[in-house]
Design a protein around this motif. Sequence first.
Motif, PDB file in Angstrom:
ATOM      1  N   SER A  91       0.864  -1.184   0.000  1.00  0.00           N
ATOM      2  CA  SER A  91       0.000   0.000   0.000  1.00  0.00           C
ATOM      3  C   SER A  91       0.897   1.230   0.000  1.00  0.00           C
ATOM      4  CB  SER A  91      -0.925  -0.019   1.222  1.00  0.00           C
ATOM      5  OG  SER A  91      -1.869   1.022   1.147  1.00  0.00           O
ATOM      6  N   VAL A  92       1.709   1.320  -1.044  1.00  0.00           N
ATOM      7  CA  VAL A  92       2.756   2.326  -1.133  1.00  0.00           C
ATOM      8  C   VAL A  92       2.561   3.150  -2.396  1.00  0.00           C
ATOM      9  CG1 VAL A  92       5.242   2.711  -1.291  1.00  0.00           C
ATOM     10  CG2 VAL A  92       4.370   0.789   0.064  1.00  0.00           C
ATOM     11  N   ALA A  93       2.514   4.467  -2.258  1.00  0.00           N
ATOM     12  CA  ALA A  93       2.387   5.341  -3.418  1.00  0.00           C
ATOM     13  C   ALA A  93       2.965   6.711  -3.087  1.00  0.00           C
ATOM     14  CB  ALA A  93       0.934   5.478  -3.845  1.00  0.00           C
ATOM     15  N   PHE A  94       3.605   7.321  -4.081  1.00  0.00           N
ATOM     16  CA  PHE A  94       4.185   8.654  -3.877  1.00  0.00           C
ATOM     17  C   PHE A  94       4.439   9.303  -5.221  1.00  0.00           C
ATOM     18  CE2 PHE A  94       7.928  11.384  -3.929  1.00  0.00           C
ATOM     19  CZ  PHE A  94       7.581  12.344  -2.994  1.00  0.00           C
ATOM     20  N   ALA A  95       4.153  10.602  -5.287  1.00  0.00           N
ATOM     21  CA  ALA A  95       4.563  11.438  -6.419  1.00  0.00           C
ATOM     22  C   ALA A  95       4.996  12.779  -5.854  1.00  0.00           C
ATOM     23  CB  ALA A  95       3.421  11.628  -7.413  1.00  0.00           C
ATOM     24  N   PRO A  96       6.070  13.348  -6.356  1.00  0.00           N
ATOM     25  CA  PRO A  96       6.464  14.684  -5.885  1.00  0.00           C
ATOM     26  C   PRO A  96       5.322  15.675  -6.069  1.00  0.00           C
ATOM     27  CG  PRO A  96       8.221  13.704  -7.201  1.00  0.00           C
ATOM     28  CD  PRO A  96       7.016  12.813  -7.351  1.00  0.00           C
ATOM     29  N   ARG A  97       5.104  16.524  -5.086  1.00  0.00           N
ATOM     30  CA  ARG A  97       3.968  17.445  -5.108  1.00  0.00           C
ATOM     31  C   ARG A  97       3.928  18.277  -6.388  1.00  0.00           C
ATOM     32  NH1 ARG A  97       0.428  19.602  -1.516  1.00  0.00           N
ATOM     33  NH2 ARG A  97       1.387  18.422   0.182  1.00  0.00           N
ATOM     34  N   GLN A  98       5.074  18.723  -6.854  1.00  0.00           N
ATOM     35  CA  GLN A  98       5.086  19.592  -8.031  1.00  0.00           C
ATOM     36  C   GLN A  98       4.544  18.890  -9.266  1.00  0.00           C
ATOM     37  OE1 GLN A  98       5.999  22.798  -7.361  1.00  0.00           O
ATOM     38  NE2 GLN A  98       5.097  23.266  -9.359  1.00  0.00           N
ATOM     39  N   GLU A  99       4.757  17.564  -9.336  1.00  0.00           N
ATOM     40  CA  GLU A  99       4.263  16.806 -10.489  1.00  0.00           C
ATOM     41  C   GLU A  99       2.736  16.746 -10.510  1.00  0.00           C
ATOM     42  OE1 GLU A  99       6.415  16.177 -12.612  1.00  0.00           O
ATOM     43  OE2 GLU A  99       8.269  16.205 -11.442  1.00  0.00           O
ATOM     44  N   LEU A 100       2.106  16.919  -9.351  1.00  0.00           N
ATOM     45  CA  LEU A 100       0.651  16.902  -9.267  1.00  0.00           C
ATOM     46  C   LEU A 100       0.049  18.298  -9.439  1.00  0.00           C
ATOM     47  CD1 LEU A 100       0.241  14.443  -6.261  1.00  0.00           C
ATOM     48  CD2 LEU A 100       0.238  13.912  -8.702  1.00  0.00           C
ATOM     49  N   GLU A 101       0.900  19.304  -9.419  1.00  0.00           N
ATOM     50  CA  GLU A 101       0.432  20.679  -9.562  1.00  0.00           C
ATOM     51  C   GLU A 101       0.673  21.227 -10.964  1.00  0.00           C
ATOM     52  OE1 GLU A 101       2.348  22.823  -6.425  1.00  0.00           O
ATOM     53  OE2 GLU A 101       1.087  21.924  -4.848  1.00  0.00           O
ATOM     54  N   ASP A 102       1.791  20.872 -11.576  1.00  0.00           N
ATOM     55  CA  ASP A 102       2.101  21.354 -12.913  1.00  0.00           C
ATOM     56  C   ASP A 102       1.293  20.601 -13.965  1.00  0.00           C
ATOM     57  OD1 ASP A 102       3.927  23.085 -11.844  1.00  0.00           O
ATOM     58  OD2 ASP A 102       5.680  21.838 -12.295  1.00  0.00           O
ATOM     59  N   PRO A 103       1.138  21.149 -15.178  1.00  0.00           N
ATOM     60  CA  PRO A 103       0.474  20.410 -16.256  1.00  0.00           C
ATOM     61  C   PRO A 103       1.164  19.063 -16.486  1.00  0.00           C
ATOM     62  CG  PRO A 103       0.800  22.692 -16.895  1.00  0.00           C
ATOM     63  CD  PRO A 103       1.562  22.495 -15.616  1.00  0.00           C
ATOM     64  N   PRO A 192     -12.202   7.477  -3.257  1.00  0.00           N
ATOM     65  CA  PRO A 192     -11.333   8.445  -2.574  1.00  0.00           C
ATOM     66  C   PRO A 192     -11.494   8.382  -1.068  1.00  0.00           C
ATOM     67  CG  PRO A 192     -13.179   9.548  -3.647  1.00  0.00           C
ATOM     68  CD  PRO A 192     -13.194   8.136  -4.123  1.00  0.00           C
ATOM     69  N   LEU A 193     -10.367   8.337  -0.384  1.00  0.00           N
ATOM     70  CA  LEU A 193     -10.337   8.283   1.077  1.00  0.00           C
ATOM     71  C   LEU A 193      -9.475   9.423   1.595  1.00  0.00           C
ATOM     72  CD1 LEU A 193      -9.786   4.452   1.431  1.00  0.00           C
ATOM     73  CD2 LEU A 193     -11.741   5.670   2.372  1.00  0.00           C
ATOM     74  N   ASN A 194      -9.759   9.874   2.775  1.00  0.00           N
ATOM     75  CA  ASN A 194      -9.003  10.976   3.373  1.00  0.00           C
ATOM     76  C   ASN A 194      -7.705  10.443   3.972  1.00  0.00           C
ATOM     77  OD1 ASN A 194      -8.246  13.473   4.357  1.00  0.00           O
ATOM     78  ND2 ASN A 194      -9.553  13.336   6.165  1.00  0.00           N
ATOM     79  N   THR A 195      -6.748  10.113   3.094  1.00  0.00           N
ATOM     80  CA  THR A 195      -5.457   9.588   3.521  1.00  0.00           C
ATOM     81  C   THR A 195      -4.382  10.651   3.321  1.00  0.00           C
ATOM     82  OG1 THR A 195      -4.939   8.705   1.337  1.00  0.00           O
ATOM     83  CG2 THR A 195      -6.142   7.258   2.851  1.00  0.00           C
ATOM     84  N   LEU A 196      -3.186  10.369   3.844  1.00  0.00           N
ATOM     85  CA  LEU A 196      -2.069  11.301   3.717  1.00  0.00           C
ATOM     86  C   LEU A 196      -1.741  11.560   2.252  1.00  0.00           C
ATOM     87  CD1 LEU A 196       0.018  12.886   5.410  1.00  0.00           C
ATOM     88  CD2 LEU A 196       1.541  10.904   5.212  1.00  0.00           C
ATOM     89  N   SER A 197      -1.731  10.503   1.427  1.00  0.00           N
ATOM     90  CA  SER A 197      -1.405  10.677   0.010  1.00  0.00           C
ATOM     91  C   SER A 197      -2.509  11.423  -0.725  1.00  0.00           C
ATOM     92  CB  SER A 197      -1.152   9.316  -0.649  1.00  0.00           C
ATOM     93  OG  SER A 197      -2.279   8.483  -0.544  1.00  0.00           O
ATOM     94  N   ALA A 198      -3.770  11.158  -0.372  1.00  0.00           N
ATOM     95  CA  ALA A 198      -4.885  11.826  -1.047  1.00  0.00           C
ATOM     96  C   ALA A 198      -4.870  13.330  -0.781  1.00  0.00           C
ATOM     97  CB  ALA A 198      -6.213  11.233  -0.593  1.00  0.00           C
ATOM     98  N   ARG A 199      -4.500  13.719   0.426  1.00  0.00           N
ATOM     99  CA  ARG A 199      -4.480  15.142   0.748  1.00  0.00           C
ATOM    100  C   ARG A 199      -3.406  15.885  -0.019  1.00  0.00           C
ATOM    101  NH1 ARG A 199      -5.502  13.194   6.034  1.00  0.00           N
ATOM    102  NH2 ARG A 199      -3.340  13.552   6.677  1.00  0.00           N
ATOM    103  N   GLY A 200      -2.473  15.138  -0.624  1.00  0.00           N
ATOM    104  CA  GLY A 200      -1.445  15.764  -1.445  1.00  0.00           C
ATOM    105  C   GLY A 200      -1.943  16.136  -2.827  1.00  0.00           C
ATOM    106  N   VAL A 201      -3.165  15.721  -3.174  1.00  0.00           N
ATOM    107  CA  VAL A 201      -3.753  16.018  -4.477  1.00  0.00           C
ATOM    108  C   VAL A 201      -4.655  17.237  -4.330  1.00  0.00           C
ATOM    109  CG1 VAL A 201      -5.186  15.153  -6.361  1.00  0.00           C
ATOM    110  CG2 VAL A 201      -3.674  13.585  -5.124  1.00  0.00           C
ATOM    111  N   SER A 202      -4.306  18.343  -5.013  1.00  0.00           N
ATOM    112  CA  SER A 202      -5.116  19.552  -4.899  1.00  0.00           C
ATOM    113  C   SER A 202      -6.508  19.305  -5.489  1.00  0.00           C
ATOM    114  CB  SER A 202      -4.433  20.716  -5.621  1.00  0.00           C
ATOM    115  OG  SER A 202      -4.321  20.462  -6.998  1.00  0.00           O
ATOM    116  N   GLY A 203      -7.509  19.949  -4.896  1.00  0.00           N
ATOM    117  CA  GLY A 203      -8.883  19.773  -5.358  1.00  0.00           C
ATOM    118  C   GLY A 203      -9.538  18.509  -4.836  1.00  0.00           C
ATOM    119  N   PHE A 204      -8.892  17.832  -3.888  1.00  0.00           N
ATOM    120  CA  PHE A 204      -9.407  16.558  -3.382  1.00  0.00           C
ATOM    121  C   PHE A 204     -10.807  16.715  -2.769  1.00  0.00           C
ATOM    122  CE2 PHE A 204      -9.809  13.637   0.311  1.00  0.00           C
ATOM    123  CZ  PHE A 204      -9.857  12.446  -0.376  1.00  0.00           C
ATOM    124  N   THR A 205     -11.000  17.771  -1.990  1.00  0.00           N
ATOM    125  CA  THR A 205     -12.293  17.973  -1.336  1.00  0.00           C
ATOM    126  C   THR A 205     -13.404  18.172  -2.356  1.00  0.00           C
ATOM    127  OG1 THR A 205     -11.192  18.977   0.578  1.00  0.00           O
ATOM    128  CG2 THR A 205     -13.551  19.381   0.327  1.00  0.00           C
TER     129      THR A 205
END
Length: 257
Positions: A91-103, A192-205
């Motif tokens: 249950s391991v996942a990660f992406a650098p925050r900038q990669e989720l914010e930039d196009p 979608p669940l309110n997890t640490l990784s999910a909160r790293g995705v902008s617009g999650f709410t």
Amino acid sequence: MPLLEGKTALIFGVANDRSIAWAIAQALAREGAHIALTYQERMERFVRKLAVEIPDTTLIPCDVQDDHQLEAAFAQAAEIFDGGLDILIHSVAFAPRQELEDPFRNTTRAGFQATMDISVYSLIAMAKYAVPLMQARGGGSILTSTYVASEQVIPKYKVMGVAKAALEGSMRYLAGELGEYNIRVNAISPGPLNTLSARGVSGFTNFLDIFTNRAPLHRTIEQDEAADAALFLCSPLARAITGEVLYVDAGYNIMGV
């Protein structure tokens, strides 16, 4: 008799009490499994605090990007579990925050590689070490966690969606290869669940509102619902199931426009 009486489980991905991996650990333990949790150094204090809630839980340090630490983690698990392993939870996942914010078209080579290494290759690397331990037990179950963004464009998910697609492909190839050893490999795909990784995705709410309106059950899901699906796939009840993605998303994945 509990479903997993006498079974052993090594779980990667617990970060806090909202982690899917933690809910899975609780579900497996409830059904009799002996649990070992791995942790990243920066998450140790959080994982230790949780581990006391499950009697006889062992903690094992491991950075999934370090092959030496992975090998050592499975060696320690083998000692704890008398040379065998029944269940592996990835249950391991990660992406650098900038990669989720930039196009998405601006995804960097380094960001892509880091995302794929941690989120996808780690499953393959774990399977390599798990196989001999599961063979010693006459078979086993490997389970990973994916998301519908593997096949649908989910705004803001970007490179992580691509990683989930690769993860599902890897899961199927492992299932095809390991079946001869009676090792099953599957995935759950929770909503979608309110997890640490999910909160790293902008617009999650905002997406939670969209999800609730579109899903047939008109609600989100809870961690324990994903955990119960994981329990099923790791148990003898799913002994003829491998290479599958089990959606636990209130039916969201079946809906068109």
